[in-house]
Design an enzyme around this catalytic site. Structure first.
Site, mmCIF file in Angstrom:
data_model
loop_
_atom_site.group_PDB
_atom_site.id
_atom_site.type_symbol
_atom_site.label_atom_id
_atom_site.label_comp_id
_atom_site.label_asym_id
_atom_site.label_seq_id
_atom_site.Cartn_x
_atom_site.Cartn_y
_atom_site.Cartn_z
ATOM 1 C CB CYS A 180 -1.063 -0.086 1.030
ATOM 2 S SG CYS A 180 -2.172 -1.428 1.191
ATOM 3 C CG HIS B 154 -3.158 3.793 1.726
ATOM 4 N ND1 HIS B 154 -3.600 3.551 0.457
ATOM 5 C CD2 HIS B 154 -3.103 2.750 2.396
ATOM 6 C CE1 HIS B 154 -4.041 2.052 0.601
ATOM 7 N NE2 HIS B 154 -3.571 1.600 1.810
ATOM 8 C CG ASN C 143 -6.535 -0.648 0.871
ATOM 9 O OD1 ASN C 143 -5.867 -0.128 -0.023
ATOM 10 N ND2 ASN C 143 -5.905 -1.111 2.053
HETATM 11 N N1 ACO Z 1 -18.810 -8.142 7.982
HETATM 12 C C1 ACO Z 1 -19.234 -8.634 9.340
HETATM 13 N N2 ACO Z 1 -18.793 -8.866 10.394
HETATM 14 C C2 ACO Z 1 -17.392 -8.785 10.268
HETATM 15 C C3 ACO Z 1 -16.817 -8.648 9.156
HETATM 16 C C4 ACO Z 1 -17.493 -8.236 8.110
HETATM 17 N N3 ACO Z 1 -16.958 -7.925 6.738
HETATM 18 N N4 ACO Z 1 -15.438 -8.831 9.309
HETATM 19 C C5 ACO Z 1 -15.138 -9.037 10.449
HETATM 20 N N5 ACO Z 1 -16.300 -9.296 11.073
HETATM 21 C C6 ACO Z 1 -16.614 -9.538 12.689
HETATM 22 C C7 ACO Z 1 -15.544 -10.573 13.174
HETATM 23 O O1 ACO Z 1 -15.804 -11.823 12.932
HETATM 24 C C8 ACO Z 1 -15.773 -10.162 14.697
HETATM 25 O O2 ACO Z 1 -16.865 -10.790 15.204
HETATM 26 P P1 ACO Z 1 -16.771 -11.492 16.667
HETATM 27 O O3 ACO Z 1 -16.693 -10.593 17.547
HETATM 28 O O4 ACO Z 1 -18.175 -12.078 16.736
HETATM 29 O O5 ACO Z 1 -15.491 -12.369 16.705
HETATM 30 C C9 ACO Z 1 -16.361 -8.608 14.477
HETATM 31 O O6 ACO Z 1 -16.710 -8.442 13.382
HETATM 32 C C10 ACO Z 1 -15.087 -7.842 15.021
HETATM 33 O O7 ACO Z 1 -14.045 -8.087 14.279
HETATM 34 P P2 ACO Z 1 -12.741 -7.135 14.202
HETATM 35 O O8 ACO Z 1 -11.521 -7.784 13.442
HETATM 36 O O9 ACO Z 1 -12.311 -6.989 15.751
HETATM 37 O O10 ACO Z 1 -13.053 -5.817 13.880
HETATM 38 P P3 ACO Z 1 -12.199 -4.349 13.851
HETATM 39 O O11 ACO Z 1 -13.362 -3.305 14.765
HETATM 40 O O12 ACO Z 1 -10.918 -4.634 13.931
HETATM 41 O O13 ACO Z 1 -12.618 -4.067 12.274
HETATM 42 C C11 ACO Z 1 -11.084 -4.009 10.463
HETATM 43 C C12 ACO Z 1 -11.847 -4.701 11.360
HETATM 44 C C13 ACO Z 1 -12.363 -3.083 9.862
HETATM 45 C C14 ACO Z 1 -10.346 -4.820 9.454
HETATM 46 C C15 ACO Z 1 -9.984 -3.164 11.325
HETATM 47 O O14 ACO Z 1 -9.319 -3.814 12.096
HETATM 48 C C16 ACO Z 1 -9.280 -2.117 10.327
HETATM 49 O O15 ACO Z 1 -9.576 -1.295 9.584
HETATM 50 N N6 ACO Z 1 -7.972 -2.645 10.261
HETATM 51 C C17 ACO Z 1 -6.925 -1.931 9.412
HETATM 52 C C18 ACO Z 1 -6.894 -2.929 8.451
HETATM 53 C C19 ACO Z 1 -6.765 -2.038 7.075
HETATM 54 O O16 ACO Z 1 -7.313 -1.217 6.752
HETATM 55 N N7 ACO Z 1 -5.843 -2.777 6.143
HETATM 56 C C20 ACO Z 1 -5.776 -2.355 4.878
HETATM 57 C C21 ACO Z 1 -4.291 -2.787 4.560
HETATM 58 S S1 ACO Z 1 -3.269 -1.934 5.482
HETATM 59 C C22 ACO Z 1 -3.409 -0.227 4.931
HETATM 60 O O17 ACO Z 1 -3.556 -0.035 3.831
HETATM 61 C C23 ACO Z 1 -2.920 0.441 6.004
#
Ligand code: ACO
Length: 325
Positions: A115, A252, A282
């Site tokens: 990224c 980004h 993304n």
């Molecule tokens: N739809 C519905 N529920 C979902 C989904 C989905 N697509 N994905 C995960 N869940 C559920 C999980 O299973 C979990 O359920 P549980 O509590 O019953 O186990 C719940 O939602 C919470 O999951 P988390 O992974 O803890 O959710 P979080 O609040 O951390 O959000 C996310 C996840 C959006 C990926 C977040 O961690 C994030 O934004 N991280 C940054 C990652 C990113 O942007 N990466 C891109 C590449 S790197 C970069 O470009 C910087």
């Protein structure tokens, strides 16, 4: 006037035709528009269809940048293409773009910093232009992440999209002052201790397969806000500017919450933040040049504006740059 600076002459973008919105995504995996919107700010993303490749999208974005600059392909002598989803393991997709544009001189190569790839590509091209070795560069970020997603994994497949963006840079004489146009400063970082937090579980030398994207989302989120604030402060310090001097902050486009947290931490006015994550998702290395071309195209970014870009991605890699447009 004996210094050279890399000045932006044009920008361009290209997106696949097919759009998948969150409602359609919810028919593919167990998710909802509410969940995706709340956690990421994403509403839809473009997904490459048959015949749409990283190389074809990159070529279309490059042509658009050439058109804005009113230049011909043969005016270009360097192509730096940032991607982690190349058309082939080799040759570099940059050489495919070079061929499509009919350029047979100069050099073309790919950069892989996931990224952060566009910031790495811009910084690399800037150094070649300022050295005087090349006169005009196309810096392209292009990706087809849809092809390395695990479409059964709802924690990753909802986040990404495909597309390409390009900047055309030209080496021009400069007094070296910070009010002169061009790339003012760029800063790159990486820390391989975190290489397994966001990676693809395949490759030619290990599994002999392409593999799928894997990510520890929470860890990425935590590091992103810390690392991005740090690299931006480094870039601002190097140029003597404050966050309040920035005309456009073009981060980004990974996640709305990362962007909001970073701009809040630095005191950047939300009205100065360019957001495309809602429509593009993304797009990894393509996200910054896509957002730049969008804000240039709709008249927000004007000649002379101070534009800050930043990114973090797999590796981890991260970086930022300040451009006087
Ligand atoms: N739809 C519905 N529920 C979902 C989904 C989905 N697509 N994905 C995960 N869940 C559920 C999980 O299973 C979990 O359920 P549980 O509590 O019953 O186990 C719940 O939602 C919470 O999951 P988390 O992974 O803890 O959710 P979080 O609040 O951390 O959000 C996310 C996840 C959006 C990926 C977040 O961690 C994030 O934004 N991280 C940054 C990652 C990113 O942007 N990466 C891109 C590449 S790197 C970069 O470009 C910087």
């Amino acid at each position: 006037m004996n210094k050279l600076r890399s000045v932006v002459r044009g920008s361009g973008a290209a997106l696949p035709k097919r759009i998948i919105d969150n409602a359609e995504m919810a028919t593919l995996v167990d998710t909802s528009d509410d969940w995706i919107t709340q956690r990421t700010g994403i509403k839809s993303r473009h997904i490459a269809g048959e015949g749409e490749t990283t190389g074809s999208l990159a070529t279309a974005a490059a042509r658009a940048a050439l058109a804005e600059a009113k230049l011909e392909p043969n005016d270009i002598d360097l192509i730096v293409l940032a991607t982690s989803t190349p058309d082939h393991t080799f040759p570099a997709t940059a050489t495919e773009v070079q061929h499509e544009l009919g350029i047979t001189h100069g050099a073309a190569f790919d950069v892989n910093a996931v990224c952060s790839g566009f910031v790495y590509g811009l910084s690399t091209a800037d150094k070649f232009l300022r050295s005087g070795d090349y006169k005009r560069a196309l810096v392209i970020g292009a990706e087809t992440f849809s092809r390395i997603l695990d479409w059964t994994d709802r924690t990753t497949c909802v986040l990404f999209g495909d597309g390409a963006g390009a900047l055309l840079l030209e080496a021009q004489p400069s007094s070296g002052g910070r009010n002169d146009r061009g790339v003012l400063s760029s800063h790159l970082r990486s820390d391989g201790r975190y290489r397994d937090k966001l990676y693809v579980d395949g490759g030619p030398s290990t599994t002999k397969t392409v593999g799928h994207l894997r990510m520890e989302g929470r860890e990425v989120f935590r590091h992103a806000v810390i690392n991005l604030a740090e690299t931006i402060q480094e870039t601002l310090r190097a140029t003597g500017y404050a966050a309040t001097d920035i005309d456009w902050f073009v981060p980004h486009q990974a996640n709305r919450r990362i962007i909001d947290a970073t701009s809040h931490k630095l005191g950047i006015d939300p009205a100065r933040v360019v957001l495309t994550v809602d429509k593009h998702g993304n797009t990894s290395a393509a996200s910054i040049p896509l957002a730049l071309a969008t804000a240039r195209g709709d008249g927000r970014i004007k000649d002379g504006d101070l534009v800050l870009i930043e990114a973090m991605g797999g590796g981890f890699t991260w970086g930022s740059a300040l451009i006087r447009w």
